[in-house]
Motif scaffolding. Sequence first.
Motif, mmCIF file in Angstrom:
data_model
loop_
_atom_site.group_PDB
_atom_site.id
_atom_site.type_symbol
_atom_site.label_atom_id
_atom_site.label_comp_id
_atom_site.label_asym_id
_atom_site.label_seq_id
_atom_site.Cartn_x
_atom_site.Cartn_y
_atom_site.Cartn_z
ATOM 1 N N HIS A 131 0.837 -1.199 0.000
ATOM 2 C CA HIS A 131 0.000 0.000 0.000
ATOM 3 C C HIS A 131 0.872 1.250 0.000
ATOM 4 N N GLN A 132 0.243 2.377 -0.315
ATOM 5 C CA GLN A 132 0.996 3.631 -0.412
ATOM 6 C C GLN A 132 1.136 4.349 0.919
ATOM 7 N N TRP A 133 0.327 3.926 1.908
ATOM 8 C CA TRP A 133 0.414 4.553 3.229
ATOM 9 C C TRP A 133 0.715 3.489 4.262
ATOM 10 N N PRO B 138 5.840 7.314 -9.459
ATOM 11 C CA PRO B 138 5.684 7.750 -8.060
ATOM 12 C C PRO B 138 4.988 6.715 -7.179
ATOM 13 N N TYR B 139 4.016 5.999 -7.761
ATOM 14 C CA TYR B 139 3.305 4.977 -6.983
ATOM 15 C C TYR B 139 4.272 3.871 -6.547
ATOM 16 N N ILE B 140 5.074 3.385 -7.513
ATOM 17 C CA ILE B 140 6.032 2.304 -7.212
ATOM 18 C C ILE B 140 7.023 2.788 -6.148
ATOM 19 N N GLN B 141 7.447 4.023 -6.257
ATOM 20 C CA GLN B 141 8.415 4.546 -5.288
ATOM 21 C C GLN B 141 7.818 4.632 -3.882
ATOM 22 N N ARG B 142 6.560 5.076 -3.813
ATOM 23 C CA ARG B 142 5.912 5.174 -2.485
ATOM 24 C C ARG B 142 5.738 3.786 -1.876
ATOM 25 N N GLN C 284 7.479 1.149 -2.431
ATOM 26 C CA GLN C 284 8.783 0.600 -2.014
ATOM 27 C C GLN C 284 9.239 1.189 -0.674
ATOM 28 N N LYS C 285 8.944 2.450 -0.474
ATOM 29 C CA LYS C 285 9.293 3.108 0.790
ATOM 30 C C LYS C 285 8.568 2.424 1.959
ATOM 31 N N ILE C 286 7.266 2.189 1.759
ATOM 32 C CA ILE C 286 6.467 1.564 2.834
ATOM 33 C C ILE C 286 6.932 0.132 3.064
ATOM 34 N N MET C 287 7.224 -0.574 1.953
ATOM 35 C CA MET C 287 7.727 -1.957 2.066
ATOM 36 C C MET C 287 8.971 -2.001 2.933
ATOM 37 N N ALA C 288 9.862 -1.042 2.689
ATOM 38 C CA ALA C 288 11.125 -1.019 3.438
ATOM 39 C C ALA C 288 10.845 -0.760 4.919
ATOM 40 N N CYS C 289 9.959 0.200 5.216
ATOM 41 C CA CYS C 289 9.621 0.507 6.622
ATOM 42 C C CYS C 289 9.037 -0.716 7.309
ATOM 43 N N MET C 290 8.197 -1.444 6.570
ATOM 44 C CA MET C 290 7.467 -2.549 7.208
ATOM 45 C C MET C 290 8.159 -3.892 7.030
ATOM 46 N N LYS C 291 9.314 -3.860 6.384
ATOM 47 C CA LYS C 291 10.084 -5.097 6.130
ATOM 48 C C LYS C 291 9.219 -6.166 5.427
ATOM 49 N N THR C 292 8.433 -5.704 4.461
ATOM 50 C CA THR C 292 7.578 -6.635 3.699
ATOM 51 C C THR C 292 8.457 -7.485 2.772
ATOM 52 N N GLN C 293 8.190 -8.789 2.786
ATOM 53 C CA GLN C 293 8.959 -9.701 1.932
ATOM 54 C C GLN C 293 8.476 -9.576 0.487
#
Length: 425
Positions: free
Chosen positions: A79-81, A121-125, A127-136
């Motif tokens: 997700h983006q948020w 921009p969507y993909i970048q957002r 990816q940012k959230i994925m990194a914060c949440m350590k999504t596999q």
Amino acid sequence: MREFHFKAMTANDMLYDLCIIGAGPMGSAAARHATLIEPGLKVCVIGPKEPKNYQETLECSHGIFSSHYDEGRIATLLHQWQSRAELARRSQSRFSEIAQQTGIEFYERVGHLVIGNQNDPYIQRVQKIMACMKTQVEILDKRGLSEKYPFLSQTLSEDTFILSESSGYVSPRRLIKAQLKAARLQGCALIDDVVDHVTEVNQSDGSKQMKVSTRKGQIYLARKVLLAPGGFIGFRDLLPKGKKLDIKLMKPRLAFAELTDRDVRRLSNMPVITWKDKLRSIHCYILPPIKYPDGKYYIKIGRRSEEEFHSADEVAEYFKRDPSEKAADSELLGLLLKLIKDLEVVSSHGDSCFTAHTPTGRLYCDMITPTLGVAAVGNGCGVDTSEEIGNMAARMIVSGRWNHDLPYEKFKAKFKVESSVPSSL
Ligand SMILES: Cc1cc2nc3c(=O)[nH]c(=O)nc-3n(C[C@H](O)[C@H](O)[C@H](O)COP(=O)(O)OP(=O)(O)OC[C@H]3O[C@@H](n4cnc5c(N)ncnc54)[C@H](O)[C@@H]3O)c2cc1C
């Protein structure tokens, strides 16, 4: 919502600790959680059953339908948020427990691909959230994609960037069935009706009760009411007088493609796909082959549009439209044929559905008065996140205040200024 003194109780009057209005993904999840948080709490959920067929849809004189009459809703962690991704993560983590408790399977973990462009921009957002949440996630390029899913097209551009995660999709119908079954087993009453009015009643001892009046002429009394009627919230007298939530009702673009038996077999490991490429003006989501109540398999492709509904009548008319007038979106069908090699479409159609959106992009979960709360407006992802929203809303309404670790400010309800409110919303 008017305030008045209520005196006589009729034989049909019943007093609940909590009345939840709306038996959709959010209301049904809130019902299960409320009965878990405080066993013994007298809870009821009021909501109309889904019409079984077109004839029953036509006969629905109350004009209240839903955003969940379907078999496939994407359930993803991408997700983006962060708050939305967190709601989705917690929801998914409990899906198998609910299925086990109720014997109703509703979640298919088929995988989810986000196909796009690394500079989007969507993909970048995401990816940012994925990194914060350590999504596999696995990152694929065009070649990796065609090795894993040989039926996906080679016509994607060379700079295509793909995120692959292990989520999938949920059947909203079966999810609701499971949530309501669990709630019922925990003592919740399920009432098939539409609520017309919610009013606050002053008791002789100075306390307040909520009076809930329905289309079938019943009156239910409750200490508290949680509104979970989705985008229909402005179509009945549910909120305090003069209060209108700031929401938009949008008409999504949709196409269902009926598949041949050969394609059903060929696409048996197809994941859910989100395809976003701003550079090429592509923005859609695709659900894999799913069996529908007519026994046929369809792939669904959809996207958001800017077309808005402005009144309850417009929505009711749209739901009741003759199925032959609900044509598939031809541009979306074209994209589907571009993405999936050699796809044979037996037939195609569209559907009636709407999504509700807030200016904040986040759902409203808030107490409107000390005895009236709201959990509504999914912003296009209210099924995916509904299980944890139900927890958040149930904790809030049971304790009468914000009672969740995610910050309240993100979910605070926004109201329309009176002059900007169209008469029927
Ligand atoms: C085409 C389409 C695709 C979507 N794709 C996705 C997706 O991939 N992933 C995802 O997570 N979400 C998706 N969504 C959004 C999702 O379906 C909604 O966010 C979700 O259904 C909202 O849940 P809800 O419980 O708030 O509202 P609803 O699903 O609308 O449920 C509300 C319920 O309350 C009832 N109700 C309304 N008014 C009253 C009343 N006065 N009295 C009693 N009952 C009442 C309604 O009949 C309904 O059953 C999609 C929506 C559409 C239309």
